[in-house]
Motif scaffolding. Structure first.
Motif, PDB file in Angstrom:
ATOM      1  N   ILE A  63      42.289  43.470  30.053  1.00 20.22           N
ATOM      2  CA  ILE A  63      41.960  44.174  31.284  1.00 20.22           C
ATOM      3  C   ILE A  63      40.664  43.588  31.812  1.00 20.22           C
ATOM      4  N   SER A  64      40.592  43.412  33.128  1.00 24.26           N
ATOM      5  CA  SER A  64      39.417  42.860  33.786  1.00 24.26           C
ATOM      6  C   SER A  64      38.909  43.866  34.804  1.00 24.26           C
ATOM      7  N   LEU A  65      37.620  44.165  34.726  1.00 25.51           N
ATOM      8  CA  LEU A  65      36.997  45.155  35.593  1.00 25.51           C
ATOM      9  C   LEU A  65      35.843  44.543  36.361  1.00 25.51           C
ATOM     10  N   VAL A  66      35.711  44.959  37.609  1.00 26.15           N
ATOM     11  CA  VAL A  66      34.507  44.672  38.379  1.00 26.15           C
ATOM     12  C   VAL A  66      34.027  46.047  38.846  1.00 26.15           C
ATOM     13  N   GLY A  67      32.964  46.516  38.215  1.00 25.52           N
ATOM     14  CA  GLY A  67      32.534  47.885  38.451  1.00 25.52           C
ATOM     15  C   GLY A  67      33.612  48.829  37.973  1.00 25.52           C
ATOM     16  N   GLU A  68      34.057  49.710  38.874  1.00 25.58           N
ATOM     17  CA  GLU A  68      35.112  50.673  38.538  1.00 25.58           C
ATOM     18  C   GLU A  68      36.486  50.210  39.013  1.00 25.58           C
ATOM     19  N   HIS A  69      36.585  48.965  39.431  1.00 24.45           N
ATOM     20  CA  HIS A  69      37.859  48.438  39.948  1.00 24.45           C
ATOM     21  C   HIS A  69      38.574  47.604  38.878  1.00 24.45           C
TER      22      HIS A  69
END
Length: 140
Positions: A63-69
Motif C-alpha cells: 500500500i502506498s500513501l501520500v498523507g491520508e490518500h
C-alpha cells in the motif's frame, strides 16, 4: 507481516503493480500500464509512504500513501482474496485515522472491496490520463 518499504523492494513492487493493473483494469490497454512503469519506479513509489505485506520472505502486496490518500493498493494476483489487501488497508487506517482514494468505476471488484472495508463514494471525476471515470471514496 506488514513492514516499511525498503529501496530493494522497488522492482518487485513495480512488477506487482503492473501485473495487477493489467488484470484489474482490463478496460485500459496494457500498453498504457507498460508506459507508466518508469514513472512508478522513479517518481510515484519513491515519493509515497509504502508498506509491504511479506509472506514467507516474499512480497505479497503493498500500500502506498501520500498523507491520508491511498495512492496504490496492490496484491500479487494469485494471492488476492486471502486478506492481504484488507490487512494493508487496516494498517493504513490505524496509522492515519481517515483515508481517501480513487478507484475506476469499471473496476467493480475493487469498488466492492473498498465499500466492504467501510469506504463511501463522495463523487467522481474523469482521469486525465485514461479518460476513465474514477469514483472518489473516503473512510473516516
Amino acid at each position: 507481516m506488514i513492514r516499511s518499504y525498503r529501496k530493494t523492494d522497488l522492482e518487485e513492487m513495480v512488477r506487482i503493480w503492473y501485473e495487477a493493473s493489467v488484470i484489474a483494469h482490463f478496460f485500459i490497454p496494457a500498453s498504457f500500464w507498460a508506459s507508466q512503469k518508469n514513472a512508478m519506479k522513479e517518481k510515484y513509489l519513491p515519493l509515497a509512504e509504502n508498506f509491504i505485506f511479506e509472506d514467507e520472505g516474499q512480497i505479497a502486496g503493498f500500500i502506498s500513501l501520500v498523507g491520508e490518500h491511498v495512492c496504490a493498493l496492490f496484491v500479487v494476483p494469485e494471492m488476492q482474496g486471502q486478506g492481504i489487501g484488507t490487512a494493508l488497508l487496516e494498517h493504513a487506517k490505524t496509522l492515519k485515522g481517515r483515508l481517501s482514494l480513487k478507484v475506476y468505476r469499471e473496476n467493480k471488484s475493487a469498488l466492492h472491496f473498498y465499500e466492504k472495508c467501510g469506504f463511501v463514494a463522495t463523487g467522481e471525476e474523469v482521469d486525465e490520463y485514461t479518460s476513465c471515470v474514477q469514483i472518489l471514496m473516503k473512510w473516516e
